[in-house]
Design a protein around this motif. Structure first.
Motif, PDB file in Angstrom:
ATOM      1  N   ALA A  67       0.913  -1.191  -0.080  1.00  0.00           N
ATOM      2  CA  ALA A  67       0.043  -0.044   0.034  1.00  0.00           C
ATOM      3  C   ALA A  67       0.889   1.288  -0.078  1.00  0.00           C
ATOM      4  O   ALA A  67       0.481   2.176  -0.713  1.00  0.00           O
ATOM      5  N   ALA A  71       0.703   4.164  -2.823  1.00  0.00           N
ATOM      6  CA  ALA A  71       0.373   5.359  -2.315  1.00  0.00           C
ATOM      7  C   ALA A  71       1.426   6.510  -2.975  1.00  0.00           C
ATOM      8  O   ALA A  71       1.008   7.586  -3.293  1.00  0.00           O
ATOM      9  N   VAL A  85      -1.888   5.700   4.201  1.00  0.00           N
ATOM     10  CA  VAL A  85      -1.952   4.321   4.554  1.00  0.00           C
ATOM     11  C   VAL A  85      -2.542   4.102   5.846  1.00  0.00           C
ATOM     12  O   VAL A  85      -1.832   4.628   6.840  1.00  0.00           O
ATOM     13  N   LEU A  91      -5.897   2.212   1.739  1.00  0.00           N
ATOM     14  CA  LEU A  91      -5.432   3.449   1.148  1.00  0.00           C
ATOM     15  C   LEU A  91      -6.563   4.374   1.286  1.00  0.00           C
ATOM     16  O   LEU A  91      -7.724   4.296   0.778  1.00  0.00           O
TER      17      LEU A  91
END
Length: 559
Positions: A67, A71, A85, A91
C-alpha cells in the motif's frame, strides 16, 4: 475526478509497478476495475480502497508495504491531494478541491447518462415477473413484483445488460376452468362453485362477456348448452381479465416485451421436446407407469414426475419446456421473480437447470418476494371492495398514487416482509420518504429558477476550487457514488439500494441548501461562486432525476 477515473488511476499505478518489477505479480492478477468506496468516517478522506490487502500477499510482500508503494505512485497523480495508508493496508485518498468539484460539471454534461455503466454489458437477460393468473385483479404481492421487477429491469439496463421483460400468461390448467365455471354461475344467478372465485369483478366480467358476445352477433351464452357456455365464458372471460391486468400494469408504468402463453408450450410440442432433450442427457426414467426426471442427482429432495401415469403432463413439465425455450431464444440469464409461497420451488428448479447442463444461480436465478401488509388508521387493510378477499393494485394506487406506491414497494429488500403505512405516504412531511426525495428535486428546480431570475447563468463561469465548503464536499461525494450504487444494485438485484441512496442524497442536498446560497443576496453581485454553486445544484437535480427514473417514479418540478 469521478470514482471511475480514480479507479483507472489506481489500476494504472498497479500496472506500472508490475511492469517495472516492483510488484512480483502476474499481470492477469491486476483487476480490470479497482473498487473504491466512500470511507465511513469523512475525516479519512474522499475515497478508500483495500486493493493492497487483496494483492499484497499474491505479490509476495506485506500488504502495508504494498500500500505504501502504491500510495507513493498515486500521490503524484493530478487531482490527488494526498494518500494515507491506514491499518494493515487501507489506502485513504483525498482529492484536491478542484478535482472533486469538477464532478459537478461532469454530471451536468452527462445528463441522463450519468450513472449508467457497462458492468453487465454483453449479457442477455430474461426477467420474468408478476405473471399473475388471469383469474382476478392483481393482488398486493403481485403489485410489489411489478414495482420491484420493473425497477430491476431498468437497473440491469443501466448497468449495460440487454433485458427482456416477460410475463408468463397462465392460460392452461384447472384454475382457468374454475374461473370459467365461476363466471357462468354468476351469469346464471347462482353462487360461485366452492372452489371458484368470488368478488364483484366476477359479476362485472360475466356481464361484459354476455354484452360483448351479443354485440358481436353471437348468441347470449346463457342460452347455450353448459359445455358451450362455459367455453364462451372461458375464452372471452380470460381475454377480458388479462386485458384489464395489462391495462392496470401499463397505468402503473409497467409494460412487458413478451407475453408468453403457457398453453403454447403444450400446443407446440415444446414439452415433448424438453423431455426428449433430458432423455438424451440420461436424466429421464420410467417407473410406475409415469415418466420421471432424476432431479435428486442435482440436489433436489426427490425425483419429479413430469408425465403422469394417465399420460397428462405434470406441472413441472411446463417449467422444463419454458426454461429451455428461454435459453434457446438466446438468453444468458433467466431471472424469475416468485412469491413467498414458492420458496419450496427453488430446489427442483435449480435441479432442472443443472439437468439441462446449465449452472444454477448463473443461468437461472430465482428471487423470492415476501408479503406486503397495508396499514391505515393503525389497522391492517385486509380486503378489496371489488375483489372481495384480497387487496389489489387499485386499492393501493387509489390510496396513495402511483409514485408513492412504486417508491414504497421498491425501497425495501423484496426478501423482507413489508408494512406500508398508507397514512404516512400521503403526508407532505420529511417522514414520508418519497415526498422527501421528490421535494429535494423540486427544490433544485426552484433554486435554478430563482438563480436565473437573479441573473446567475452557468455558462458564464465555473471554478471548481470555489466548492470548498464541507457541505459541498459531502454532497459531491454523494453524487460521485451514484454510478457505483447503480452497478452494485444491479449486480445484487436490489433496487432498494437506489431508493436508500436517493434519501441520503436528498438529506445532503437539504443541508447544503441551508448553508450555501446560489442566488445573490441583497446587494451581492453575481460572481463565479454563485455560478459554480448552480452547477452543483443542477448536478444534484440530475442525479435525483436519474435515480427516480430507475424506480419508475416521477421527478416533479413543483410540490
Amino acid at each position: 475526478m469521478t470514482p471511475a477515473e480514480l479507479s483507472e488511476a489506481l489500476r494504472a499505478a498497479l500496472v506500472a509497478a508490475v511492469d517495472d518489477g516492483t510488484f512480483a505479480l502476474d499481470p492477469s492478477a491486476v483487476p480490470a476495475q479497482v473498487r473504491v468506496e466512500r470511507p465511513r468516517q469523512r475525516e479519512h478522506g474522499d475515497w478508500a480502497t483495500n486493493v493492497a490487502m487483496q494483492l499484497g500477499k499474491k505479490a509476495g510482500t506485506n500488504p502495508r508495504a504494498f500500500a505504501e508503494e502504491l500510495a507513493r505512485r498515486l500521490g503524484d497523480h493530478p487531482g490527488v491531494a494526498k494518500v494515507d495508508v491506514a491499518g494493515p493496508g487501507f489506502l485513504n485518498i483525498t482529492l484536491d478541491t478542484a478535482a472533486a468539484g469538477e464532478l459537478a460539471r461532469t454530471v451536468v454534461d452527462a445528463g441522463p447518462a450519468y450513472g449508467r455503466g457497462t458492468v453487465l454489458a454483453g449479457e442477455r437477460i430474461n426477467l420474468e415477473f408478476v405473471s399473475a393468473n388471469p383469474t382476478g385483479p392483481i393482488h398486493i404481492g403481485g403489485v410489489r413484483w411489478a414495482a420491484v421487477g420493473d425497477s430491476l429491469a431498468r437497473l440491469l439496463q443501466a448497468a449495460g445488460a440487454e433485458v427482456t421483460r416477460e410475463y408468463y400468461f397462465n392460460d392452461h390448467g384447472e384454475q382457468i376452468d374454475r374461473f370459467a365455471r365461476s363466471l357462468l354461475a354468476r351469469a346464471m344467478g347462482a353462487e360461485a362453485p366452492l372452489d371458484g372465485y368470488g368478488g364483484q369483478y366476477i359479476s362485472d366480467i360475466a356481464d361484459s362477456v354476455i354484452a360483448t358476445a351479443v354485440a358481436d352477433g353471437q348468441p347470449d351464452p346463457r342460452t347455450l348448452p353448459e359445455p358451450e357456455a362455459q367455453e364462451v365464458f372461458r375464452s372471452r372471460g380470460v381475454d377480458q381479465m388479462f386485458g384489464e391486468i395489462k391495462a392496470k400494469l401499463h397505468d402503473f408504468r409497467v409494460d412487458f416485451d413478451v407475453y408468453f402463453h403457457e398453453d403454447s408450450l403444450h400446443e407446440s410440442g415444446a414439452v415433448d421436446r424438453a423431455v426428449a432433450r433430458l432423455r438424451e442427457l440420461g436424466h429421464i426414467y420410467e417407473a410406475d407407469g409415469a415418466t420421471w426426471l432424476r432431479t435428486t442427482d442435482f440436489g433436489d429432495d426427490k425425483d419429479r414426475v413430469i408425465v403422469k401415469s394417465d399420460g397428462n403432463a405434470a406441472y413441472i413439465a411446463g417449467d422444463l419446456a419454458y426454461y429451455l425455450d428461454k435459453r434457446e431464444r438466446g438468453f444468458d440469464r433467466v431471472i424469475i421473480m416468485l412469491g413467498a409461497d414458492h420458496h419450496g420451488y427453488i430446489g427442483r428448479m435449480m435441479a432442472m437447470c443443472a439437468a439441462f447442463g446449465d449452472t444454477p444461480w448463473v443461468n437461472l436465478e430465482i428471487l423470492i418476494g415476501q408479503m406486503v401488509n397495508l396499514v391505515k388508521d393503525g389497522e391492517p387493510v385486509r380486503m378489496s371492495k371489488r375483489a372481495g378477499n384480497i387487496v389489489t393494485i387499485d386499492d393501493l394506487v387509489d390510496a396513495v398514487g402511483i409514485d408513492a406506491a412504486r417508491y414504497a414497494l421498491a425501497r425495501s429488500a423484496a426478501s423482507s416482509t413489508l408494512d406500508i403505512d398508507l397514512d404516512l405516504l400521503v403526508t407532505a412531511t420529511n417522514d414520508n420518504p418519497v415526498f422527501y426525495v421528490q421535494y429535494a428535486h423540486a427544490r433544485t428546480v426552484n433554486v435554478a429558477r430563482n438563480a436565473a431570475e437573479a441573473g446567475v447563468d452557468r455558462a458564464d463561469g465555473f471554478d471548481a476550487n470555489l466548492l470548498d465548503h464541507p457541505s459541498e464536499s459531502v454532497l459531491l461525494g454523494q453524487i460521485a457514488g451514484f454510478p457505483g450504487v447503480v452497478a452494485h444494485a444491479a449486480e445484487l438485484r436490489e433496487p432498494h439500494r437506489v431508493a436508500r441512496y436517493l434519501e441520503e442524497l436528498a438529506g445532503s442536498y437539504h443541508k447544503w441548501y441551508d448553508q450555501r446560497r446560489v442566488a445573490p443576496f441583497g446587494d451581492e453581485v453575481v460572481s463565479d461562486t454563485h455560478r459554480t454553486r448552480l452547477w452543483l445544484n443542477d448536478a444534484t437535480r440530475q442525479v435525483l432525476a436519474n435515480g427516480l427514473e430507475l424506480l419508475g417514479v416521477s421527478a416533479p418540478e413543483r410540490m
